[in-house]
Scaffold this active site. Structure first.
Site, PDB file in Angstrom:
ATOM      1  N   GLY A 327       0.840  -1.191   0.000  1.00  0.00           N
ATOM      2  CA  GLY A 327       0.000   0.000   0.000  1.00  0.00           C
ATOM      3  C   GLY A 327       0.874   1.238   0.000  1.00  0.00           C
ATOM      4  N   ALA A 328       1.968   1.171   0.778  1.00  0.00           N
ATOM      5  CA  ALA A 328       2.908   2.283   0.869  1.00  0.00           C
ATOM      6  C   ALA A 328       4.168   1.792   1.573  1.00  0.00           C
ATOM      7  CB  ALA A 328       2.292   3.453   1.632  1.00  0.00           C
ATOM      8  N   MET A 329       5.249   2.578   1.466  1.00  0.00           N
ATOM      9  CA  MET A 329       6.520   2.209   2.081  1.00  0.00           C
ATOM     10  C   MET A 329       7.210   3.449   2.624  1.00  0.00           C
ATOM     11  SD  MET A 329       8.776   0.084   2.980  1.00  0.00           S
ATOM     12  CE  MET A 329      10.314   0.538   3.769  1.00  0.00           C
ATOM     13  N   GLU A 330       7.712   3.339   3.869  1.00  0.00           N
ATOM     14  CA  GLU A 330       8.154   4.498   4.652  1.00  0.00           C
ATOM     15  C   GLU A 330       9.593   4.932   4.396  1.00  0.00           C
ATOM     16  OE1 GLU A 330       8.911   0.853   7.465  1.00  0.00           O
ATOM     17  OE2 GLU A 330       7.430   1.439   5.979  1.00  0.00           O
ATOM     18  N   ASN A 331      10.156   4.679   3.219  1.00  0.00           N
ATOM     19  CA  ASN A 331      11.539   5.105   2.946  1.00  0.00           C
ATOM     20  C   ASN A 331      11.767   6.500   3.541  1.00  0.00           C
ATOM     21  OD1 ASN A 331      11.611   2.849   0.943  1.00  0.00           O
ATOM     22  ND2 ASN A 331      10.254   4.241  -0.170  1.00  0.00           N
ATOM     23  N   HIS A 362       0.350   6.532   8.962  1.00  0.00           N
ATOM     24  CA  HIS A 362       1.143   5.324   9.231  1.00  0.00           C
ATOM     25  C   HIS A 362       2.595   5.510   8.803  1.00  0.00           C
ATOM     26  CE1 HIS A 362       1.457   0.808   9.507  1.00  0.00           C
ATOM     27  NE2 HIS A 362       2.461   1.050   8.679  1.00  0.00           N
ATOM     28  N   GLU A 363       2.787   5.929   7.545  1.00  0.00           N
ATOM     29  CA  GLU A 363       4.155   6.019   7.028  1.00  0.00           C
ATOM     30  C   GLU A 363       4.955   7.133   7.680  1.00  0.00           C
ATOM     31  OE1 GLU A 363       5.001   3.521   5.497  1.00  0.00           O
ATOM     32  OE2 GLU A 363       3.051   2.795   4.832  1.00  0.00           O
ATOM     33  N   HIS A 366       6.446   6.117  10.934  1.00  0.00           N
ATOM     34  CA  HIS A 366       7.664   5.315  10.766  1.00  0.00           C
ATOM     35  C   HIS A 366       8.917   6.183  10.657  1.00  0.00           C
ATOM     36  CE1 HIS A 366       6.308   1.225  10.528  1.00  0.00           C
ATOM     37  NE2 HIS A 366       5.557   1.397   9.450  1.00  0.00           N
ATOM     38  N   GLU A 385       5.490  -2.163  12.864  1.00  0.00           N
ATOM     39  CA  GLU A 385       4.215  -2.116  12.151  1.00  0.00           C
ATOM     40  C   GLU A 385       3.023  -2.008  13.088  1.00  0.00           C
ATOM     41  OE1 GLU A 385       4.247  -1.376   9.272  1.00  0.00           O
ATOM     42  OE2 GLU A 385       6.156  -2.080   8.486  1.00  0.00           O
TER      43      GLU A 385
END
Length: 923
Positions: A327-331, A362-363, A366, A385
């Site tokens: 869905g998404a990624m917190e880079n 959410h991201e 992180h 998570e």
């Protein structure tokens, strides 16, 4: 990372039963009763007491990287070719040799090393004499002719790789320009263990370093990475290219590195604390990034304040990627999302806005919890998570209080986690992880939703003030370092003075959760409660020799003030007696107000009887009305009460005004509808659904009224979709009329009505309806509209049209990550759909497995068959077609199929009699 199975209420989904994906009737179907044959089909690890440990079948041994050489700084230059889908790379890594060695072991996958050398500080360069690839372990050993001595040095590696089409590592993402030309972007997805596909590295979260990244890209393309651009100049060897250099990153883990090369527009703002925020969108769609920008600029200051630790980077970019598995990624500093990030003010529905608010929350959480302080190893993934999945709700509640988001948490996360964790094939929150192939499996509802639920329970137990103190201490102590679960417990324990490690260990280290059994006795003005705990199992009461115990924070309220907790106790033993003083005989007593404790409750008959009027008169809080109904439904699935009792309870919700309560009711009725599709009285449960939902449908009507808000829009879509699918004639007729007007351009459907209308006309439609819908899909400019259509196509009923939808799922028209949604829609729509979907998955297994192997999309694909009957049992197929990254999912599906069959056998006759009796005229 935000997996695509989270927050199923973000989209209306065609399936009655398969709620693994985007649905206001979300939560996976978790059925009950363990037939005697169950263990013959499913491999479980048992202790002597019979207690399931939740471990996986034995895997080959795994060894982490040696510590004799570690990186301090990666100087990384990459030159992707967007035509041939390859890339060239140069790595100059400053490393520290801690003990003399003649080899360096690194992670490396799908990369060819051309040359490698090592130059000790102040010494002569030594060329590597060999590269030994250990492909199964995704490692390479560089051999040198003489020992590298202790001290600093520079490791240089030239290498080449492929811009793959697997949505992991450094990969290509296809998009179409406004002129209709197909082009490709180069993007990254490294979590959990795929940075090694972009460059040779020490790809373990605890091996942190700084990064100096340079990208050589076409001059008409945007190049982004974690940090801000510090130099952009022509590339001397090719006038069509530019060399883009980025600032040095903070010390960070490899899985958080990111780079994107493509064509994008952006909108920009600054947060109140001075951080530059940009949202990158496809060209021409910058306006659709404004809502995400608004959310991000509100969210960063919220977390700055909550953690009392400033965001450490100068900028943060959010970007919508066309092909994206998660869905998404917190880079860090460059957060990647699906195109669901884009919100069109006229064409996006309320649930899409809510999804964006949650996923951005959410991201960005992180950026502190995961990026600034990182788990020491993947065993502690749940902490990353689970924490982000909890605090995203805290953030959205702050930014959008009108969403009533904490009630939605109970339906979207809490009950979903309870359902999964009641299975024998669940696992503890903390799972020992070794080989990389094991990591993807724990990106599941236990890590995310149970993790979030127990943190919510912990926050409630500690109180917000002490919780924030402990969080700040943890982030300050471990910033730019790695930490374990126990480190957080220590900080929270010091802040609160409570036995956090002991309490939480019982929730994270053992699988499952308790059922709290409650009885009462009135003595004068005192209410005496007898409370006990035992493990709750989806298959009925726990029957092991030794029953596990939990340290359970219990809260109790009474009808005198349902919003106020009268007493809090910590249940740290199998049973106890509690005296509540000043409770008159006419007052009811409720355990777990707010539905915060992670357990189910079984009340004595008298206690339950006294609580039920609180559903009709709404004196019970919405979240408690939801929790009470959900507990009873779960008890019926477990064979501990009759399903008929739950149907009677459901009829008490006739006055219910709350969206989330209806959402949970809808979900559970969907489960029953799916179960009863194997009987000859399926129409009777549809009539029950129509009867239950008609009053609220009439009250809401089709058109929004002045003063209505977000939740009214969600409720209208839910109710109309439910009535339409169940064959409510007035709803069907109105849906057809509005759909016709929409297609003819007379009256465009509001975004919030599109899913229920599309679903209804398809469910009762023909080949012309399907053709119209496919045409609408082809013409759609917004990915949200395409996804909306993809998720409901499976509602079509005719077998030949179902097959057409399945073939469409694998066509070029559907993005690779969305194929699973189309198949899931078919599997969740009808008994015939389930059979057709399962055959389609089997017939196309090689292509599907090749597309999704080693990622959690393969698990989602397998979940689509979870509602098969015993006659289509999938165990033998997966024995001959192993999916290592989804073994646990296969176990859970097989267990659920058998539990479904047992539930049906046990209760079908009683349900049938009750449904007939409802229709019978009074004598």
């Amino acid at each position: 990372m935000y997996t695509a199975t989270q927050h199923c209420n973000a989209y209306f989904y065609a399936g009655d039963a398969d709620k693994t994906e985007f649905s206001p009737i979300s939560k996976q179907l978790r059925m009950t009763y363990r037939p005697p044959c169950l263990t013959a089909h499913i491999l479980f690890s048992k202790t002597k007491s019979g207690q399931n440990t939740g471990t996986m079948p034995e895997r080959r041994p795994f060894v982490r990287l040696p510590t004799d050489v570690y990186p301090v700084n990666y100087g990384l230059c990459l030159k992707p070719d967007l035509i041939d889908f390859t890339f060239e790379g140069k790595l100059e890594a400053l490393v520290e040799v801690t003990q003399a060695t003649n080899q360096i072991v690194m992670n490396c996958a799908d990369i060819d090393i051309i040359t490698a050398s090592f130059a000790p500080q102040g010494g002569e360069e030594i060329n590597a004499t060999g590269f030994n690839y250990q492909n199964e372990d995704e490692k390479v050993t560089l051999s040198f002719p003489s020992a590298l001595q202790k001290g600093s040095g520079t490791l240089k590696i030239d290498f080449v790789g492929e811009l793959n089409d697997k949505m992991k590592g450094f990969y290509r993402s296809k998009y179409t320009t406004a002129a209709g030309e197909i082009r490709y972007a180069a993007v990254t997805q490294f979590e959990a263990t795929d940075a090694r596909r972009a460059f040779p590295c020490w790809d373990e979260p605890a091996i942190k370093a700084t990064f100096d990244i340079t990208l050589i890209v076409p001059k008409d393309r945007v190049a982004l990475s974690n940090m801000n651009v510090i130099d952009r100049k022509p590339y001397p060897e090719d006038e069509n290219l530019v060399e883009v250099k980025f600032a040095t990153t903070p010390i960070m883990s490899t899985y958080l590195v990111a780079f994107v090369i493509g064509e994008y527009d952006y909108v920009e703002s600054q947060s109140s604390d001075g951080v530059t925020v940009r949202v990158y969108t496809p060209v021409g769609k910058a306006e659709q990034g404004k809502f995400a920008l608004e959310v991000a600029t509100k969210t960063l200051p919220f977390y700055n304040d909550y953690f009392s630790v400033p965001y450490p980077l100068p900028k943060i970019d959010l970007i919508a990627i066309a092909d994206f598995a998660a869905g998404a990624m917190e880079n860090w500093g460059l957060v990647t999302y699906r195109q669901a990030l884009l919100i069109d003010p006229k064409n996006s529905c309320s649930s899409s806005r809510q999804w964006v608010a949650l996923v951005v929350g959410h991201e960005l959480a992180h950026q502190w919890f995961g990026n600034l302080v990182t788990m020491e190893w993947w065993t502690h993934l749940w902490l990353n998570e689970g924490f982000a999945s909890w605090i995203e709700y805290l953030c959205v509640d702050h930014c959008f209080p009108e969403y009533d988001i904490w009630t939605q948490f109970v339906s979207a996360d809490y009950t979903r986690a309870l359902d999964l964790d009641a299975l024998d094939s669940s696992h503890p929150i903390e799972v020992n992880v070794g080989h990389p192939s094991e990591v993807d499996e724990i990106f599941d509802a236990i890590s995310y939703s149970k993790g979030a639920s127990v943190i919510r329970m912990l926050h409630n137990y500690i109180g917000d003030e002490d919780f924030r103190k402990g969080m700040n201490a943890y982030l300050v102590k471990f910033q730019h370092k790695n930490a374990s679960t126990e480190d957080l417990w220590d900080c929270l324990e010091q802040a609160s003075g409570k036995p956090i490690a002991a309490v939480m260990g019982s929730w994270t280290k053992q699988m499952g959760f308790p059922i709290i059994v409650v009885d009462q006795e009135q003595v004068s003005d005192d209410r005496i409660l007898k409370i006990s705990q035992k493990k709750f199992c989806a298959s009925g009461p726990h029957n092991g020799e030794e029953c596990p115990n939990w340290m359970v924070p219990l809260s109790i309220c009474t009808s005198e003030d349902p919003k106020c907790t009268k007493l809090k106790v910590l249940l740290d033993r199998p049973e106890t007696t509690i005296t509540l003083s000043g409770v008159s005989p006419d007052q009811w007593v409720k355990i777990n107000p707010g539905t915060v404790g992670f357990y189910r409750i079984q009340y004595s008959s008298s206690m339950l009887e006294s609580l039920l009027p609180g559903i009709r008169d709404l004196s019970l809080q919405p979240v408690d009305r939801l929790g009470l109904q959900n507990d009873l439904f779960s008890l019926s699935r477990a064979g501990m009460i009759s399903t008929v009792e739950v149907l009677k309870l459901m009829e008490a919700f006739v006055n219910e005004p709350n969206y989330t309560v209806w959402s949970d009711l809808s979900c559970n009725l969907g489960v029953l509808s799916s179960l009863l599709s194997h009987t000859d009285f399926h129409e009777e449960i549809q009539e029950f659904i129509r009867d239950l939902f008609t009053p609220i449908g009439l009250e809401l009507g089709w058109d929004s009224k002045p003063g209505e808000g977000h939740l009214d829009a969600l409720l209208r879509g839910l109710v109309l979709g439910k009535l339409g699918k169940a064959g409510h004639k007035p709803t069907l007729e109105e849906a057809r009329r509005r759909f016709k007007d929409h297609m003819e351009g007379k009256q465009v459907l509001p975004a919030d009505l599109r899913s229920p209308v599309y679903l209804t006309v398809l469910k009762h439609g023909d080949s012309a309806t399907l053709e119209t819908m496919l045409k609408l899909h082809k013409q759609a400019d917004m990915q949200e509209e395409k996804n909306r259509i993809e998720r409901v196509l499976g509602a079509i009923s005719a077998p030949d049209l179902i097959q057409k939808v399945l073939n469409f799922a694998l066509s070029e028209e559907v993005r690779p990550q969305d194929t699973v949604s189309v198949i899931g829609g078919v599997a969740g729509s009808s008994k015939h759909g389930r059979k057709a979907a399962w055959k389609f998955v089997k017939d196309n297994w090689e292509e599907l497995y090749s597309r999704y192997q080693g990622g959690f999309l393969i698990s989602r694909l397998i979940k689509t068959v979870e509602h098969l009957s015993m006659f289509l049992f999938p165990q033998s197929f997966f024995e001959s077609h192993p999916a290592p990254a989804a073994e646990r999912t296969v176990q859970q599906c097989c267990e659920n199929i058998l539990l479904n069959a047992a539930w049906l056998k046990r209760d079908a006759d009683d349900i049938h009699q009750y449904l007939l009796q409802r229709k019978a005229p009074p004598v």
